[in-house]
Structures are given as structure tokens and as C-alpha cells.
Motif scaffolding. Sequence first.
Motif, mmCIF file in Angstrom:
data_model
loop_
_atom_site.group_PDB
_atom_site.id
_atom_site.type_symbol
_atom_site.label_atom_id
_atom_site.label_comp_id
_atom_site.label_asym_id
_atom_site.label_seq_id
_atom_site.Cartn_x
_atom_site.Cartn_y
_atom_site.Cartn_z
ATOM 1 N N ALA A 204 0.836 -1.092 -0.169
ATOM 2 C CA ALA A 204 0.277 -0.101 0.090
ATOM 3 C C ALA A 204 1.081 1.452 -0.650
ATOM 4 O O ALA A 204 0.520 2.032 -0.521
ATOM 5 N N TYR A 281 -5.118 12.096 2.881
ATOM 6 C CA TYR A 281 -5.377 10.960 3.148
ATOM 7 C C TYR A 281 -5.745 10.861 4.557
ATOM 8 O O TYR A 281 -6.187 11.765 5.655
ATOM 9 N N ASP A 316 -6.684 4.601 2.905
ATOM 10 C CA ASP A 316 -6.032 3.871 3.310
ATOM 11 C C ASP A 316 -6.354 2.901 3.790
ATOM 12 O O ASP A 316 -7.488 3.282 5.041
ATOM 13 N N THR A 347 -6.092 2.233 -1.587
ATOM 14 C CA THR A 347 -5.033 1.596 -1.210
ATOM 15 C C THR A 347 -5.574 0.420 -0.394
ATOM 16 O O THR A 347 -5.840 0.622 0.728
#
Length: 518
Positions: A204, A281, A316, A347
Amino acid sequence: MVPDSEHASEHAAGYASGYADASGPGARTARTIGARRLAALLPDPARSRPAYRHLAHAMGELILDGRLALHVRLPAERELATALGTSRTTVTALYDLLRESGYAHSRQGSGTWTALPAGHAAKGVSRLLRPEDTAIDLARAAAALPGQLLADTLAEIAPQAAGHAGTLGYHPYGLPELRAVIADRFTARGLATTPEQILVTSGAQHGLSLVLGLLAGPGDRVMVENPSYPNALEALRRRGLRTVSVPVTDGPAREGAAARGGWDVEIVESTLRRSVPQLGYLVPDFHNPTGRLMPSAERARVLSAAHRSGTWLIVDETLAELALDAPAPPPFAAHGTAEAAGKVITTGSLSKTHWAGLRIGWVRAPARLVTELAAQRVATDMGGSVVDQLLALALLTRTDDLLPGHLDRLRERRAALVEALRRHTPRWSWHTPPGGLSLWVDLGAPVSSALAERALAHGVRIEGGGYFGTDPGLFENRLRIPFTLPPDTLTEAVQRMARALAEEPGPAASAHRPHWIA
């Protein structure tokens, strides 16, 4: 509704402008740090004497931690002295000591630049290396793969690997059959996905680095959670990106009290509206390190706010399937309109669910963006190992059989860690997360870094809470303690940390400290 690959491609059409300058003239100007910015990272010079050694120690730690990147030009001595409120003589001595110790070098006529001394490794590297000692490793939150399972699976894929031996073996997008299985798992979790929307990566972190290289340039704003995953923060720093943080809290509750904390969505919405970051993120699934799970309604609000601001969201999901006490959540992009989902990049990897040593991950994104990411990848990496991808394919197709046993082991280990903490460190508090791999423990006092140093002398390797913060000095009252080791090992680790905690405070040697510090 969620986009299919063609629909998603339409919504990717406007992304190109976000990365056009990533390698342009701005890249050179981004390799400097202003006096005020550096002063904000450093402690008060008056706190310790001699001040220049105090400052040199702090700068060495910043360089090793990655919070101050390598090959960055430092401010002129007079400017930094003014920003720090100290004398120019102190800053001259500071720079001299940095150069003498290898943490800086000077170029005639171009200033002083940060460097890494010979024989030192940045903390992001050193924490991955397995020292030849008996320390219990709590610095990494990842589980091992049963050896027999690995051996059996390797034997199983041997004929397939032999069949690929007659080909060139280059697959910049990933093996087609592996992309198809990953896409099917997204679809089964509630987000319709085609293989064209999948790029197989070397973990990732590799996927994150590719996305940052494509969509962001030095100086661009990125919204991040605080605290967050340290390697992701490091990747942002190395790209010269400016972080805008939003808090993820783990309320003041002791064990057994009502769970509080998480994301303040109003702050997230305000940050997206006012800062208009190029990227965001997020780790919404059993957040690293707090373990929090973002509620569905909040996901929809964040997704809508990001869409209004034009921000790409990198989500994530490496921990998403490690649901211990709650159902595994649908993918983040499934919580909004097709148009909003078209700017979500997801990811994931096998590192937390299977084995980190496999180094297989993926990016799910609009098909056109996947094509651009593959082109970005070829510049440095022609494609992943075919054998590793075949092994990943075999393990991934058996996830529904393998994952329940893995989750049972994690529940047992979490229970053992909680019991050991209750028994040996009764003043510490925590929120037991509904999934993930670790506890985010409140020590009740800002002793995290000192405890981490003393714990190493007692045979426990762990990172202080500050390692997970966006700025120095944060989370000194916290420790992230993974529950990935066997129960007896976790109990022993807590006992050792309790003994370290009972020691009188004092200087302790650390493998991470600059070498001029005793």
C-alpha cells in the motif's frame, strides 16, 4: 450508486492539472526551510545549556525521524537566530556541530544543507531492520504468516509459476487474474469495481507514493489525520507537501466507560472548505493508531465535502477487514454519489490480513487514473514479481477460509494485552478498538519518548507516541501497543515496560539519538 470504469474515467478528466508542476521549478525551491518554520520545530534554546547542543540534539532527531528532510537548505544563521530568539553565536555553534557530526554540510556560496551521517539509518529504515538482539518488537504492527501455510501455497503455485517462465514477466498493471480477484472483492464488499480500476503495487505504501507523485507537487496542501500512520506522513514530507491536520481523538474514557472520540466531521468539512487541499489521506477503518472506526454517516459527509472542494481522497483500507467486534465496513467510496466516488483513491494490501513480507498491495481508482499511475510506476519499477503475485492470488482466493482464524488469534492476543495492562500498569487507560492491530494507550503523563528509550534497555522495542503526530511534541502521553505477538510475549513485554516505567527518570542511551548525545 458507484461508478463503473467508464463512468469513473469521465470524472478523472480534470485531475491532470494537479500534478503538472511536480517536477518543475517549484521542486528546487521546495528544498529549503524557512527560519520561522524550523524554529517552530525546535525547542526553546533557553531550556538547556549549552543551548547549541540542545538544539543540535533536536535537529538530529528531526532528521532521523524524517520530520526534517535530507538535502534541505537551512536558513541563514542570522535569520534562524532571530526566529529562535537567541544569539547568532549560538546558531553558528549549532551549524558547526551539525557539520562536525555529519548532520549537515555546506556548499561554498549556497548555504548549509541537511545530511545523514555515515553509519546512521533514518528511523523509518531502522525500525524495519531486525537487530540481532532479544528485544520484543512492538514497533511494528504486523502479524506473521504460518510457515506451513506458506510452504504449502508455494508448492501449489509452482506449476503456474513454471508456466509463466516462458514469458517476459512484465505486468506493470499487475497480473490480470490478480486484478480481477481484487476487483471482485471490492464488488462483494459493496463497491462495484472492474479489473481496469485496479493497479497491483508493491504494498500500500508503494501505491501511496505513486499517487503522490502523480497528483501532488511540492508545496501542495494535503489534509491528514492527527495522529496518523508515520510512513504515510514521511512520504508526504519527502514530497515537500504541506500537511493540514484534522484531529482523531480517543476520548478520556477509561476501559469499560462509554466510547468517545473519533473524527470531528465539522472540523474536516471546515478544513476542506477553507484550505481546499489537493489531496486528503484518511484511515477510516480501525484507524492507525487509535483503532477508531468512522461511522457511515460521517463517511458520507466527508466524501461530500471533499467533492465540493475538488479534493482527491486517498483512503487507506489496509486494516478494513480486521473487524474484531464489528462488521467489516463497506469501502469508503460506496458512501457517496458516483460523481463523488470518482475522486476517491483506495489503497490496500495483504500486509495486515496475510503477511507483510509478501509486499503485495493495490490501488483502486478511476480507470484513466490507473493508466497514468502505471506509466508513473514504469519509470522506476517495471512491474511486480510474478511469483509473489501468484502467491498473493492463491492466498487472496482463500481469504474467506483463512481470515476467521487470523481474527480469532488477534482477539486472543488483544485480550491478553488488555489483561496484562490492567494488572501491571493500572494507571494507564485506553479505548478497546473494534478492530485493527493495536491499542492507543494513554500513559497519563508526557513520558512516552523517555519510556520508549528506557524500555529498550529492558528488551522492548516500541515507538513513542510523538512518532505518530504531524508535529513534534504531540502525543507524548501516548503509546501505540500492537497485539500481534503471542499472548505470553505480550504479557512479558508489558511487565518489562512496567519495570522501565518504575525507574527514576534520567538520560538513557538510544539507537536513534545523534551520536554526540550521551
